[in-house]
Write an enzyme that holds these catalytic residues in place. Structure first.
Site, short mmCIF file in Angstrom:
data_model
loop_
_atom_site.label_atom_id
_atom_site.label_comp_id
_atom_site.label_asym_id
_atom_site.label_seq_id
_atom_site.Cartn_x
_atom_site.Cartn_y
_atom_site.Cartn_z
CB CYS A 162 -7.19 -4.52 -5.39
SG CYS A 162 -8.68 -5.53 -5.40
CG HIS A 163 -5.31 -10.37 -6.61
ND1 HIS A 163 -5.94 -9.84 -7.73
CD2 HIS A 163 -4.29 -11.13 -7.07
CE1 HIS A 163 -5.32 -10.28 -8.82
NE2 HIS A 163 -4.32 -11.07 -8.45
CG ASN A 203 -10.63 -2.89 -7.76
OD1 ASN A 203 -11.21 -2.46 -8.75
ND2 ASN A 203 -9.70 -3.83 -7.85
CE1 TYR A 221 -3.96 -2.19 0.42
CE2 TYR A 221 -2.52 -3.41 1.90
CZ TYR A 221 -3.67 -3.33 1.14
OH TYR A 221 -4.54 -4.39 1.11
CD GLU A 241 -1.81 -13.15 -10.11
OE1 GLU A 241 -0.96 -12.39 -9.59
OE2 GLU A 241 -2.88 -12.75 -10.57
#
Length: 165
Positions: free
Chosen positions: A129-130, A121, A98, A156
């Protein structure tokens, strides 16, 4: 302008996809199965949502790492929209904090405001945003729930790197 809606089955549950001819307006996790909402068959997805539907399927099929759909988001403050605009720069396999996002906006004191904007979001997964985590590497906050955030990051992970941009 008419807004269209479709539902996509994902490994994380149903996603509600909304948009208009001008672009995608929302991708949201459904809170809990209702029994009355089911996935929209691909051949029944409204034309304005077909590309987003296809790209989300490709993402979950590990065939796509970067989204390229037109958006038509009509919610959010100016600051929220600035935060959301930075999210796609945190590419697949990377995370940022952040604080990193606040610094990108030349406002390092806005860490909490960045977190709050992230929580609002409207385009889950599309605007990733994850991939935004605490400065200490901890998973904090996710409108879809921390278990979904963890799943997405693990999904990912084969190329996950902790660094911005």
């Amino acid at each position: 302008m008419n807004e269209a809606r479709a539902f996509l089955s994902s490994p994380l549950g149903l996603l509600a996809i909304q948009g208009t001819e001008d672009g995608l307006r929302a991708v949201q996790f459904l809170a809990a199965p209702t029994g009355t909402v089911t996935a929209t068959p691909a051949h029944q997805v409204p034309g304005c949502l077909q590309e987003a539907y296809r790209q989300l399927q490709a993402y979950f099929g590990r065939e796509l790492q970067e989204f390229s759909v037109a958006t038509d988001v009509v919610v959010g403050t100016g600051f929220q929209q600035l935060v959301w605009a930075t999210l796609p720069a945190v590419t697949y396999g990377r995370t940022a904090s952040y604080l990193d996002i606040a610094r990108q906006l030349d406002n390092p004191g806005a860490v909490r405001a960045v977190g709050a904007a992230n929580g609002q979001n409207p385009l889950a997964i599309i605007w990733p945003c994850h991939r935004i985590i605490g400065a200490n590497g901890q998973l904090t906050g996710y409108a879809g729930g921390l278990s979904r955030k963890r799943w997405l990051l693990d999904f990912e992970r084969p190329s996950l790197q902790t660094s911005l941009f």
